[in-house]
Design a protein around this motif. Structure first.
Motif, PDB file in Angstrom:
ATOM      1  N   ARG A  80       2.876   6.650  -7.217  1.00  0.00           N
ATOM      2  CA  ARG A  80       2.140   7.685  -7.721  1.00  0.00           C
ATOM      3  C   ARG A  80       3.114   8.945  -7.781  1.00  0.00           C
ATOM      4  O   ARG A  80       3.201   9.730  -8.508  1.00  0.00           O
ATOM      5  CB  ARG A  80       0.974   7.788  -6.747  1.00  0.00           C
ATOM      6  N   ARG A 117       8.153  -2.445  -8.645  1.00  0.00           N
ATOM      7  CA  ARG A 117       7.066  -3.050  -8.108  1.00  0.00           C
ATOM      8  C   ARG A 117       7.046  -4.887  -8.110  1.00  0.00           C
ATOM      9  O   ARG A 117       6.789  -5.048  -6.863  1.00  0.00           O
ATOM     10  CB  ARG A 117       5.785  -2.716  -8.860  1.00  0.00           C
ATOM     11  N   ASP A 123       2.076   1.831  -3.275  1.00  0.00           N
ATOM     12  CA  ASP A 123       1.351   2.539  -4.157  1.00  0.00           C
ATOM     13  C   ASP A 123       1.552   4.061  -4.121  1.00  0.00           C
ATOM     14  O   ASP A 123       1.433   4.711  -5.228  1.00  0.00           O
ATOM     15  CB  ASP A 123       0.111   2.131  -3.915  1.00  0.00           C
ATOM     16  N   SER A 154       0.820  -1.358  -0.228  1.00  0.00           N
ATOM     17  CA  SER A 154       0.061  -0.069   0.066  1.00  0.00           C
ATOM     18  C   SER A 154       0.984   1.188   0.086  1.00  0.00           C
ATOM     19  O   SER A 154       0.739   2.156  -0.663  1.00  0.00           O
ATOM     20  CB  SER A 154      -0.725   0.062   0.948  1.00  0.00           C
TER      21      SER A 154
END
Length: 570
Positions: A226, A242, A222, A219
């Protein structure tokens, strides 16, 4: 042998039956015989060369054999603990309870005496195990291994080590079960729940540092992704990162709070990365495995593992993520610093082409005349597409293959009467990508390229309505523009028997840099031509770019490679 109509000697050998069977199973068709040109008309020289060519071919076949060999199923320590808890501890208690039930059915039985008897038995076995006791433990260990399908057995190597560990673990589990049974008979508490037994045997405990909602590793990644995208980082680079972070999360526990990540986690993760093969997630024998299991399984095969450079890259990706966590106050320090392996940069990954190799290369069929469908064979076909121009552009500009492939026709232009390559990330027909900000640069087009007809080729693309110089080249599966030409070039070098360790399309860039230095090109101008940033203090003063156009043009004209293509219009 010699081919009909050819004066050069060839090496030819039938594919071994076992290798053929493997390839037929993979591709559904029978492979052709191995055949390579020995590139000589002299039989004695051919007999000398065939030894090395044949040896390389047999190495390829050996690699096919090893990649298809059944990989032993080697259990992890935690897997063994889980199994013996389920099969041995639980089974022992079940059998002993049935015996106890029968004994208690008899009149006058003292339960405390039975418990004391069980404890004495446990102590006797622990202090002075008899051959029968040892044999029983080995028998139980073999039964567990059969049930789980493990490749463990007495002997040397990883399989032997795991066997010894399994026997010792079974012995410890039986002793624990005896104590639990005695405690139950004495009326004491004995937690025989599966998870409790696993923990008592030293198995992995559920993390007591569970991450708060939306603050688990993935999380937070993420959020990191961004933010980096807004900063202009390439999406395909972040996709690669990732995958690494996902493996890391599985390795340390996906729900662990990031503040609990320690240096020992990084150390063990790096060690596991070093023990798996190249592209390990795509191998059939390792598919679906977590990194730790894949590393232990592959270690049993003794197969080749990944390079230190690859491991360094993935450790660096973890370090960059943790640095971001520190910057955003999720952790107090970056525990991943200092784990990169030092690599001797003197040992070049991409060696330059020698002058002799360049002459041999640009005298090969692709550049002087080849077969219509086989670029590596001599013929009358004159190829003038990207296969011909891309290596030449790389040799005379020092540009990366991906930069050349992305060129649009309006990037080939004149500035102050000098024809130039304009390497930029402003695409009209495609979304261009450059490695760094300093990769944006102007490089004069070498006179040899003009003499060979490169500008005529570009004008032809304009007349046919193409916006790109090499419109038939598309990016690879991960968006890498150099993917397809690099694959083609590696095959071509192999087919003309010029394949050497590290020698590839990127080697032209190193050849260009070496030739510039031999010609006396000033280091600042060379950096400008290659698109390297100047991190020196003086590089930050003034507004004139390092190596103005006149300097760059003069530098480019000094690059000759022993007059490789002078006045040679093809």
């Amino acid at each position: 042998m010699k081919r009909p109509g050819s004066s050069s000697w060839q090496y030819r050998e039938a594919v071994p039956a076992d290798v053929e069977a493997i390839l037929v199973a993979r591709t559904g068709k029978r492979p052709s015989d191995a055949m390579k040109s020995l590139r000589t008309t002299d039989k004695r020289e051919a007999e000398r060369r065939v030894v090395a060519v044949r040896a390389r071919q047999h190495e390829v076949w050996d690699e096919i054999r090893s990649s298809s060999a059944r990989v032993p199923n080697i259990p992890t320590p935690n897997a063994m603990i889980e199994a013996v808890t389920a099969h041995v501890h639980k089974g022992f208690l079940r059998v002993q309870r049935e015996k106890l039930r029968a004994e208690l059915a008899e009149e006058g039985v003292d339960l405390s005496l039975l418990a004391a008897k069980k404890r004495r038995k446990r102590a006797e076995v622990a202090l002075m195990p008899s051959p029968n006791d040892i044999g029983e433990m080995e028998h139980l260990a073999a039964a567990v291994a059969r049930k789980e399908g493990w490749s463990v057995a007495p002997g040397n190597g990883v399989q032997g080590e795991r066997w010894n560990e399994l026997v010792a673990l079974v012995t410890k589990t039986v002793q624990l079960a005896r104590s639990d049974l005695a405690d139950l008979m004495d009326g004491k508490d004995a937690n025989t729940d599966h998870r409790a037994v696993v923990e008592r045997l030293g198995g992995c405990r559920p993390s007591t540092t569970v991450a708060p909602p939306d603050e688990d590793i993935m999380s937070l990644f993420d959020q990191y992704e961004r933010e980096r995208l807004r900063e202009g980082k390439r999406a395909d680079t972040l996709t690669s990162e990732r995958k690494t972070i996902k493996h890391f999360a599985r390795f340390v526990g996906e729900q662990i709070t990031v503040s609990a990540i320690s240096r020992s986690h990084i150390r063990d993760f790096k060690r596991a990365l070093s023990e798996v093969p190249h592209r390990w997630t795509a191998r059939d024998e390792l598919k679906g495995m977590a990194l730790a299991d894949a590393a232990r399984t592959w270690a049993a095969t003794g197969g080749e593992t990944r390079s230190a450079r690859t491991v360094n890259r993935e450790v660096s990706e973890v370090s960059a993520f943790i640095a971001w966590l520190k910057k955003n106050d999720y952790v107090e320090e970056n525990v991943a610093t200092g784990f990169r392996t030092r690599i001797d940069k003197a040992k070049r990954k991409y060696p330059p082409y020698s002058d002799i190799q360049l002459k041999e290369l640009f005298s090969s069929p692709l550049f002087v005349g080849c077969h219509a469908k086989k670029e590596h064979q001599s013929g009358d076909e004159k190829i003038r597409d990207w296969r011909f121009w891309l290596p030449l552009c790389a040799l005379y500009s020092g540009a990366r293959a991906g930069e050349i492939v992305q060129l649009e026709t309006n990037d080939i232009r004149q500035i102050e009467d000098v024809w130039v390559f304009d390497f930029n990330d402003e695409g009209a027909s495609i979304d261009k990508k450059l490695k760094t900000a300093s990769s944006r640069r102007i490089v004069p087009i070498h006179p040899a390229l003009i003499e060979l007809g490169f500008l005529d080729y570009v004008r032809l693309q304009v007349r046919t309505g193409s916006q790109r110089v090499f419109s038939d080249l598309l990016p690879g599966p991960r968006g890498d523009w150099s993917y397809r030409p690099s694959k083609f070039w590696a095959r071509y070098l192999e087919r003309i028997d010029m394949k050497r360790p590290g020698l590839n399309l990127h080697s032209f860039r190193h050849s260009f840099a070496d030739e510039c230095r031999r010609a006396g090109v000033e280091e600042g101008v060379l950096k400008a031509l290659l698109g390297h940033a100047d991190h020196s203090q003086t590089g930050h003063y003034g507004t004139l770019a390092l190596g103005n156009l006149r300097q760059r043009h003069e530098a480019i004209k000094m690059v000759s490679y022993g007059h490789l293509h002078v006045t040679r219009r093809v």
